[in-house]
Motif scaffolding. Sequence first.
Motif, PDB file in Angstrom:
ATOM      1  N   LYS A  66      35.061  20.664 -67.924  1.00  0.00           N
ATOM      2  CA  LYS A  66      35.048  19.635 -66.878  1.00  0.00           C
ATOM      3  C   LYS A  66      36.446  19.069 -66.656  1.00  0.00           C
ATOM      4  O   LYS A  66      36.940  19.020 -65.520  1.00  0.00           O
ATOM      5  CB  LYS A  66      34.072  18.498 -67.279  1.00  0.00           C
ATOM      6  CG  LYS A  66      32.681  18.976 -67.635  1.00  0.00           C
ATOM      7  CD  LYS A  66      31.766  17.836 -68.049  1.00  0.00           C
ATOM      8  CE  LYS A  66      32.149  17.144 -69.342  1.00  0.00           C
ATOM      9  NZ  LYS A  66      31.939  17.961 -70.545  1.00  0.00           N
ATOM     10  N   THR A  67      37.073  18.624 -67.747  1.00  0.00           N
ATOM     11  CA  THR A  67      38.416  18.066 -67.621  1.00  0.00           C
ATOM     12  C   THR A  67      39.393  19.117 -67.101  1.00  0.00           C
ATOM     13  O   THR A  67      40.239  18.829 -66.251  1.00  0.00           O
ATOM     14  CB  THR A  67      38.886  17.517 -68.987  1.00  0.00           C
ATOM     15  OG1 THR A  67      37.991  16.480 -69.386  1.00  0.00           O
ATOM     16  CG2 THR A  67      40.299  16.970 -68.907  1.00  0.00           C
ATOM     17  N   THR A  68      39.251  20.329 -67.580  1.00  0.00           N
ATOM     18  CA  THR A  68      40.156  21.393 -67.144  1.00  0.00           C
ATOM     19  C   THR A  68      40.021  21.647 -65.645  1.00  0.00           C
ATOM     20  O   THR A  68      41.011  21.890 -64.953  1.00  0.00           O
ATOM     21  CB  THR A  68      39.875  22.683 -67.935  1.00  0.00           C
ATOM     22  OG1 THR A  68      39.920  22.390 -69.327  1.00  0.00           O
ATOM     23  CG2 THR A  68      40.904  23.752 -67.621  1.00  0.00           C
ATOM     24  N   PHE A  84      42.201   9.319 -66.301  1.00  0.00           N
ATOM     25  CA  PHE A  84      42.191  10.161 -67.486  1.00  0.00           C
ATOM     26  C   PHE A  84      41.166   9.664 -68.482  1.00  0.00           C
ATOM     27  O   PHE A  84      40.729   8.517 -68.420  1.00  0.00           O
ATOM     28  CB  PHE A  84      43.583  10.184 -68.119  1.00  0.00           C
ATOM     29  CG  PHE A  84      44.598  10.880 -67.267  1.00  0.00           C
ATOM     30  CD1 PHE A  84      44.861  12.224 -67.430  1.00  0.00           C
ATOM     31  CD2 PHE A  84      45.265  10.189 -66.260  1.00  0.00           C
ATOM     32  CE1 PHE A  84      45.783  12.873 -66.630  1.00  0.00           C
ATOM     33  CE2 PHE A  84      46.184  10.822 -65.456  1.00  0.00           C
ATOM     34  CZ  PHE A  84      46.443  12.175 -65.637  1.00  0.00           C
ATOM     35  N   GLN A  85      40.807  10.567 -69.413  1.00  0.00           N
ATOM     36  CA  GLN A  85      39.779  10.225 -70.392  1.00  0.00           C
ATOM     37  C   GLN A  85      40.164   8.976 -71.174  1.00  0.00           C
ATOM     38  O   GLN A  85      39.319   8.144 -71.470  1.00  0.00           O
ATOM     39  CB  GLN A  85      39.563  11.412 -71.335  1.00  0.00           C
ATOM     40  CG  GLN A  85      38.124  11.925 -71.282  1.00  0.00           C
ATOM     41  CD  GLN A  85      37.965  13.322 -71.872  1.00  0.00           C
ATOM     42  OE1 GLN A  85      38.706  14.228 -71.543  1.00  0.00           O
ATOM     43  NE2 GLN A  85      36.992  13.475 -72.740  1.00  0.00           N
ATOM     44  N   THR A  86      41.468   8.845 -71.518  1.00  0.00           N
ATOM     45  CA  THR A  86      41.930   7.591 -72.095  1.00  0.00           C
ATOM     46  C   THR A  86      42.701   6.849 -71.004  1.00  0.00           C
ATOM     47  O   THR A  86      43.525   7.445 -70.326  1.00  0.00           O
ATOM     48  CB  THR A  86      42.867   7.848 -73.287  1.00  0.00           C
ATOM     49  OG1 THR A  86      43.804   8.855 -72.903  1.00  0.00           O
ATOM     50  CG2 THR A  86      42.101   8.328 -74.486  1.00  0.00           C
ATOM     51  N   LEU A 112      37.193  10.922 -61.592  1.00  0.00           N
ATOM     52  CA  LEU A 112      37.208   9.965 -62.695  1.00  0.00           C
ATOM     53  C   LEU A 112      36.683  10.635 -63.959  1.00  0.00           C
ATOM     54  O   LEU A 112      35.530  11.061 -64.017  1.00  0.00           O
ATOM     55  CB  LEU A 112      36.342   8.745 -62.344  1.00  0.00           C
ATOM     56  CG  LEU A 112      36.613   8.122 -60.967  1.00  0.00           C
ATOM     57  CD1 LEU A 112      35.617   6.999 -60.672  1.00  0.00           C
ATOM     58  CD2 LEU A 112      38.044   7.601 -60.895  1.00  0.00           C
ATOM     59  N   ASP A 113      37.548  10.715 -64.976  1.00  0.00           N
ATOM     60  CA  ASP A 113      37.173  11.418 -66.199  1.00  0.00           C
ATOM     61  C   ASP A 113      36.607  10.436 -67.217  1.00  0.00           C
ATOM     62  O   ASP A 113      37.351   9.693 -67.847  1.00  0.00           O
ATOM     63  CB  ASP A 113      38.396  12.151 -66.766  1.00  0.00           C
ATOM     64  CG  ASP A 113      37.993  13.260 -67.722  1.00  0.00           C
ATOM     65  OD1 ASP A 113      36.800  13.334 -68.088  1.00  0.00           O
ATOM     66  OD2 ASP A 113      38.872  14.064 -68.096  1.00  0.00           O
ATOM     67  N   GLU A 114      35.299  10.442 -67.357  1.00  0.00           N
ATOM     68  CA  GLU A 114      34.576   9.584 -68.302  1.00  0.00           C
ATOM     69  C   GLU A 114      34.996   8.119 -68.202  1.00  0.00           C
ATOM     70  O   GLU A 114      35.440   7.531 -69.187  1.00  0.00           O
ATOM     71  CB  GLU A 114      34.756  10.115 -69.730  1.00  0.00           C
ATOM     72  CG  GLU A 114      34.358  11.583 -69.824  1.00  0.00           C
ATOM     73  CD  GLU A 114      34.027  12.034 -71.246  1.00  0.00           C
ATOM     74  OE1 GLU A 114      33.854  11.157 -72.110  1.00  0.00           O
ATOM     75  OE2 GLU A 114      33.925  13.244 -71.462  1.00  0.00           O
ATOM     76  N   PRO A 115      34.817   7.521 -67.045  1.00  0.00           N
ATOM     77  CA  PRO A 115      35.268   6.132 -66.874  1.00  0.00           C
ATOM     78  C   PRO A 115      34.447   5.113 -67.658  1.00  0.00           C
ATOM     79  O   PRO A 115      34.959   4.037 -67.947  1.00  0.00           O
ATOM     80  CB  PRO A 115      35.114   5.899 -65.362  1.00  0.00           C
ATOM     81  CG  PRO A 115      34.069   6.864 -64.925  1.00  0.00           C
ATOM     82  CD  PRO A 115      34.234   8.064 -65.806  1.00  0.00           C
TER      83      PRO A 115
HETATM   84 MG   LIG Z   1      36.922  16.216 -70.937  1.00  0.00          MG
END
Ligand SMILES: [Mg+2]
Lengths: 376, 251
Positions: free
Chosen positions: B47-49, B88-90, B170-173
């Motif tokens: 997913k992130t990729t 980003f995830q963080t 939005l990555d894991e907001p």
């Molecule tokens: Mg990810």
Amino acid sequence: MSRRTTLLTALGWLALAAALLGLAPALLSDFRLGLLAKYCCYAIAAVGIGLAWGRGGMLVLGQGLYFGLGGYAMAMHLKLTDAGPGQVPDFMVLYAGGEMPVWWEPFRSPVVTLLAILLLPVLVATVLGAAIFKRRVKGAYFAILSQALTAAFAILLIGQVKTTGGFNGLNNFQSFFGYSLYDPVNKRMLYFLAAGVLLASVALMAQLHRSRFGELLVATRDAEERVRFLGHDPANVKLVAYVLAAVLASVGGALFVPVVGIISPEDVGVGASIALVAGVALGGRASLFGPALGALLVGYAETSLSESFPGSWSYFQGGLFVVVVLLLPGGLAQALSALASVRHRVGGPPGGRRRRERPASDRTRPGPTTPQEVTA
Amino acid sequence: MSVPGRDYLEVRGIRVEFDGFVAVDGVDLTLLQGQVHFLIGPNGAGKTTLVDALTGLVRATGLASYDNQNLLDRPSHAIVRLGIGRTFQTATVFEELTVLQNLDIAGGVHRRARSLLRRRRGVPERVHETLATIGLTEQADRPAGVLSHGQKQWLEIGMLLVQDARVMLLDEPVAGMSAEERRETGELLHRIGQERTIVVIEHDMDFVRDFADVVTVMSAGRVLAHGTVEEIRADPEVQRVYLGHTVEGVA
Ligand SMILES: [Mg+2]
Ligand SMILES: Nc1ncnc2c1ncn2[C@@H]1O[C@H](COP(=O)(O)OP(=O)(O)OP(=O)(O)O)[C@@H](O)[C@H]1O
């Protein structure tokens, strides 16, 4: 930026102006004032280093390159005006049998020379900077690269005895835009010129620091990749700061020539470049006044130490750089603000300095304070 | 395929390979404006990729187009300028700048170079509105570093709003947010999602069920299923992949 900081900045600038334009000429002998003029030239270059390194995170270890561009451009012009119309500089008569290369010719014109002092560094820094930053060269690699360029420049100058005066450089100037360099009055004027340019460059920095560009530059220093996702190419942001620093170094170098009366590879090489950076580190690279004050201080220390302990200077200068970077990365500016906040915590009037109290741990830092950030 | 009157992000046959390992393996997606899309899948699904590929962080082959512009082979900052923003995830806000400065700096793309040399005077209208939208008006003058985790994520979404991102990836907001904060975030996404394309990567199935318009399930670099929450839950393939995982909401 708050009202209060703006006010403090203005007061600081006025104090510096009073010291340089009022106090120093009143108190110092012509000889000492001449030395201070020389330190002012270093300080102008240092102000640019403060922008590139302190605010932009680029450890410019080779500003001698740009100092030299401006310096040699000015020196060539002075040599040519001394020689007179159609004539060739004295050292070329001696070494090159009176042959002058064509690229010297334009520097007869004062306008071309002044333009070259401003535009040559723009050109060189843009080409070099674009190549370096687009390739995402940073940190220690950038520092080493910038120093290698300066070393190469100095070696090139030494090798070209017939066109640059080689190791001895260019010296023995008689006049500066029609004013005799032997007249003490004109020497004082040169001091005022150098001090005035220094004050102007500090004022320019004050505006840049509080501008949106200044905020963006610091953001790029601290989180380059994040800035990319704001839609900015960090390479361009850094390039602007790098080019400005180059121009300031060039202007410093150009003023250095009539003030000191000589420019040689030694004045633009690795050692000179490190001395500039050492001053900036000492004063506080990210602060507004730190780079200029640090450079003035290091210039003064250089003179005094070489007077009392000849030969010890380069060790002292190297040591100073290491000690400051390791122990006091924010320089004297950091030490002062730490002192001020200690005093504030101990005995300051309640609510006097900061309206909203914050715990000490999240006090905003005066500048980058970890050693790792030095080459970041 | 084309949808008249609506912007959309079209992804065809996107493939990302890391030294022989295929992290994203031929993904097709059409993401429409006005819907809140969810992208789910087990850890390492890619997913992130995929988002990295769409935002220029990793090299990818295939086709990704928005507004008739190809996104691949563009540098990240140029993709942002096309109107594609991401988090980003963080959370990655500028910790030393205030909330207000963080929002203001995000508006830089729309400013002319000359105005960058001037100092900030007053609060731009857009920043003001955004502060209210993300509920951080009270915190405007605090350094972003002292915000809670959830507030930082809101601030990042706010920065995308000031940036005027038409597509928000939005990555894991909501990871690490309280239930209350999640609900507020979901409502925020729907409020701002009317005229935008929003894609949320998420693991929490309750959150997906409550706020997803469309869900895409990824596994091992491929799209496993695509549809409404109900359709996804009924899909036997999805049930098989999620069997034994903690996402009971799906199975
Ligand atoms: Mg990810
Ligand atoms: N830079 C990289 N180099 C090599 N492999 C990578 C790289 N980035 C990701 N991968 C691999 O690609 C796969 C997909 O990773 P990705 O981060 O996209 O998963 P994800 O779906 O976002 O997972 P999560 O839910 O844990 O965030 C993983 O196996 C990961 O190890």
